[in-house]
Structure formats: C-alpha cells, structure tokens
Design an enzyme around this catalytic site. Sequence first.
Site, short mmCIF file in Angstrom:
data_model
loop_
_atom_site.label_atom_id
_atom_site.label_comp_id
_atom_site.label_asym_id
_atom_site.label_seq_id
_atom_site.Cartn_x
_atom_site.Cartn_y
_atom_site.Cartn_z
N CYS A 101 7.15 18.41 9.18
CA CYS A 101 7.51 17.19 8.47
C CYS A 101 9.01 16.96 8.59
O CYS A 101 9.80 17.91 8.42
CB CYS A 101 7.10 17.31 7.01
SG CYS A 101 7.43 15.84 6.02
N HIS A 143 -1.43 13.01 6.77
CA HIS A 143 -0.13 13.57 6.41
C HIS A 143 0.77 12.49 5.82
O HIS A 143 1.37 12.67 4.74
CB HIS A 143 0.51 14.19 7.66
CG HIS A 143 1.89 14.71 7.45
ND1 HIS A 143 2.18 16.05 7.41
CD2 HIS A 143 3.08 14.07 7.29
CE1 HIS A 143 3.48 16.20 7.22
NE2 HIS A 143 4.05 15.02 7.14
N GLU A 144 0.86 11.35 6.51
CA GLU A 144 1.72 10.26 6.04
C GLU A 144 1.16 9.63 4.76
O GLU A 144 1.92 9.26 3.86
CB GLU A 144 1.92 9.20 7.12
CG GLU A 144 2.51 9.72 8.42
CD GLU A 144 3.78 10.55 8.28
OE1 GLU A 144 4.49 10.42 7.27
OE2 GLU A 144 4.05 11.35 9.19
N HIS A 147 2.25 11.27 1.63
CA HIS A 147 3.60 10.90 1.17
C HIS A 147 3.54 9.71 0.21
O HIS A 147 4.37 9.61 -0.68
CB HIS A 147 4.50 10.55 2.36
CG HIS A 147 5.06 11.73 3.07
ND1 HIS A 147 5.87 12.67 2.46
CD2 HIS A 147 4.93 12.13 4.36
CE1 HIS A 147 6.21 13.59 3.35
NE2 HIS A 147 5.66 13.29 4.50
#
Length: 175
Positions: A101, A143-144, A147
């Site tokens: 990341c 993953h994004e 966030h």
Amino acid sequence: MTEVLQVAQLGNPVLRQPAQLVDNFLDKHLQQLVDNLIATTKVSSGVGIAAPQVSESYRLLIVASRPNLRYPHAPKMEPTAMINPRLIAHSPDMVKGWEGCLSVPGIRGLVPRYRAIEVEYISRDGQKHRQEFTDFVARIFQHEYDHLDGLVFLDRLESTQDIITEQEYQRQIVP
C-alpha cells in the site's frame, strides 16, 4: 494542470475515517482530483489509489492495473475512476495474495480477498456501471474499497506471520 499528490501515511487520521458520498459527479474539483489520483498512482508505481489516501475524504477510487516495479506481473488495464462504488456480489471463495500500500510503505501482507466480485460505480462522466472483476483486479478493487471505509490491508491479515518487508518480498517472492 495535473498534480502528483502527497500520499497520507499510516497513522494519519484520514485513513481511518469513512469517506463521504460524492453527490456532484461533474464537479470541477472532483474531475481534477481524478486526474491527480491517476498521476499519483503512475508516479508511485501503484495499481490503485483511493481519495482518502491523498487526504480527500470522498468515496472515489482508481483501479489502474499495469506491470510496474512494485507489481511486475500485474495485468494491463486503463485507469478507471469509480465514484461511490459498491460491492454488490462476490464469489464464495477467497484467495490469499500479497498486497502492499502506498500509505503503508515498506511492508507487504498476505491478505485474503474474494476471487471474483461484482461492483457498481459511477464513472467520472456521471454514468452508472456494473462490472465483474476477478483475481488481481478484484484484489485491487477490494483493497481500495477498504480505504473508503477507513480500513488498511493490515486490518485484513489473519496473522502477523503474514507480514513481510518490501525488501524481502522483492528478494523471496517476485523472482
């Protein structure tokens, strides 16, 4: 003018806050942010980025898979901006894969993610899209997407034994 933005690092409170929905898809600031996120991803050798990573608390992410120094085996795709994305379906099976990341430099983790997903999002031109992703691109999206909910990949690890430094990753895993 496109600008490479500073990436917030782990410990910055913006990375732990849920991002806000975007209501004006054609807003000039949002459009510039999309361009800046794409530029930041390229310069940083990333394959994706979310707005909170540049201290902009919006539900906006970029998926930009391509081979680079950090991910030499990544498939190539055009950078895609996804506004107010939603994960609407996923495969029952999960697969562990190595993730890094931009906000957690120097560390990789072996993270379980759904192998296949179906998502909805608004593109930068205000159009609604529904799309399926598998394998590495599905991993980038998840993953994004984390966030946007104030999570980082470390939160998904099953064990601290699944952490490796970037240097050891490049030495042991990439070849």
